[in-house]
Design a protein around this motif. Structure first.
Motif, PDB file in Angstrom:
ATOM      1  N   LEU A 104       0.858  -1.188   0.000  1.00  0.00           N
ATOM      2  CA  LEU A 104       0.000   0.000   0.000  1.00  0.00           C
ATOM      3  C   LEU A 104       0.891   1.234   0.000  1.00  0.00           C
ATOM      4  N   SER A 105       0.890   1.970  -1.097  1.00  0.00           N
ATOM      5  CA  SER A 105       1.799   3.110  -1.253  1.00  0.00           C
ATOM      6  C   SER A 105       1.027   4.409  -1.423  1.00  0.00           C
ATOM      7  N   PRO A 106       1.147   5.355  -0.471  1.00  0.00           N
ATOM      8  CA  PRO A 106       0.527   6.673  -0.651  1.00  0.00           C
ATOM      9  C   PRO A 106       1.117   7.357  -1.877  1.00  0.00           C
ATOM     10  N   LEU A 107       0.308   8.125  -2.575  1.00  0.00           N
ATOM     11  CA  LEU A 107       0.755   8.803  -3.790  1.00  0.00           C
ATOM     12  C   LEU A 107       0.822  10.307  -3.581  1.00  0.00           C
ATOM     13  N   GLU A 108       1.936  10.882  -3.988  1.00  0.00           N
ATOM     14  CA  GLU A 108       2.018  12.336  -4.060  1.00  0.00           C
ATOM     15  C   GLU A 108       1.553  12.701  -5.462  1.00  0.00           C
TER      16      GLU A 108
END
Length: 373
Positions: A104-108
């Protein structure tokens, strides 16, 4: 590929001032699972998601965990184990008996180095197989790299960011091994300081491309099905003979005179379906000169045998290798009658050939549906 397009389209509509987003990616599968490595889901902080990482049974929990990752602005690796009868384990009772790791990778949003932006750059380029490296396991950081970072591999020089020749050689070896097998898998490497670096090596081929040579009414249902499953469809025919509905569905309409302008590679299938004997006979030697891995001929076996026989009499010999590319009659034997059913049988055979399968019933298969390590 259809799912990836949907994710990119949804991402492009996000407003970074109002919305946070994360990408969930299946990076490891042990045993059975509904989805395989590389399956993705875009999640926003308002509870909306596009794509999927399972058949619908894990998405709810992944959504909660993705929103937590967004709040912390830190990636996380979640393991779903459906092999244990633990009532507290998400996914218990599914009967899949597999272990699935999801990153699970937060996106900028808008950052060119985030995972979706990199996937967008791959999609924007002409047809080629892309290799992506995603760090899924790393304590702290290493040369500015952290867990969740994605890198595009375009050659050995792409690995210079690791600044360790021995490590780069090991990663390169794994990349070549996975590429040869056409499989996306995680791999673990030891850093010089003793820490472990785990990388998801993803092989991302271009979408399957169907080139349909004909303009009759049965081209339309085949083109519609091609687009429904997310492949690319090019129709080769006189534009004046093409029905308006077909022009709206196909990715491209190409005149027969411009056939050589079509980009045809090993991920391409060509179907001869003009319903005219002389036209298909003329086109067969032409399409055999391409790299298409699959060439289908509509019509009964006696028709295709007559075409091959006449070509031979005219001095046009077809090699055994080329004969193996020709599928005539085209399609699987499912008793198809209508144009829509025939389209289904054709698509099913193409998928089987490109997956190196025989197209038999799964209940007759004695080994796992998907190859395992």
């Amino acid at each position: 590929m259809k799912e990836l397009k949907a994710i990119i389209n949804a991402y492009n509509l996000l407003n970074p001032e109002k919305t946070k987003a994360a990408i969930a990616t299946v990076v490891r599968v042990e045993g059975s699972s509904y989805r395989r490595t590389g399956a993705r889901m875009l999640v926003t902080d308002d509870g909306i998601w596009v794509g999927g990482i399972s058949g619908g049974c894990l998405e709810g929990d992944a959504l909660k965990r993705a929103r937590l990752a967004m709040a912390k602005a830190q990636p996380s690796l979640v393991t779903y184990d459906t092999t244990e009868d633990d009532q507290h384990q998400i996914g218990v009772g599914l009967g899949c008996h597999g272990v699935i790791d999801v990153l699970l990778s937060p996106l900028e949003i808008g950052n060119p180095n985030n995972a979706v932006e990199i996937l967008k750059s791959c999609r924007a380029e002409r047809r080629q197989t892309h290799i992506l490296l995603t760090i899924i396991g790393l304590e702290d950081e290493y040369n500015g790299l952290r867990a969740g970072n994605m890198l595009r591999y375009t050659g050995q020089e792409s690995l210079n960011v690791f600044e360790d020749a021995e490590l780069e050689a090991k990663i390169e070896k794994s990349i070549q091994n996975f590429t040869q097998k056409g499989r996306s898998r995680p791999a673990t490497f030891e850093l010089s300081d003793g820490r472990e670096l785990e990388i998801f090596i993803e092989i991302l081929p271009p979408e399957v491309h169907l080139v349909l040579m004909g303009h009759q009414y049965d081209v339309l249902p085949l083109t519609r099905l091609v687009k429904e499953i997310g492949w690319r469809a090019t129709v080769v025919a006189n534009p004046q003979k093409i029905m308006q509905k077909l022009s709206a569905v196909a990715d491209e309409i190409v005149t027969p005179a411009d056939f050589e302008t079509i980009l045809i590679d090993e991920h391409t299938a060509i179907i001869l379906m003009s319903h005219d004997f002389k036209t298909d006979k003329y086109n067969l030697p032409k399409v055999l000169k391409t790299k298409a891995a699959y060439i289908g001929m509509l019509g009964p076996r006696v028709r295709s045998e007559k075409i091959l026989d006449e070509l031979s009499q005219e001095g046009i010999e077809i090699s055994q290798t080329d004969l193996e590319r020709i599928h005539a009659p085209v399609g699987l034997d499912i008793g198809a009658i209508s144009p829509e059913e025939i389209a289904l049988s054709i698509i099913a055979e193409i998928r089987a050939v490109f997956s190196d399968r025989n197209g038999a019933a799964l209940r007759l298969r004695t080994t796992p549906i998907h190859e395992r390590d």
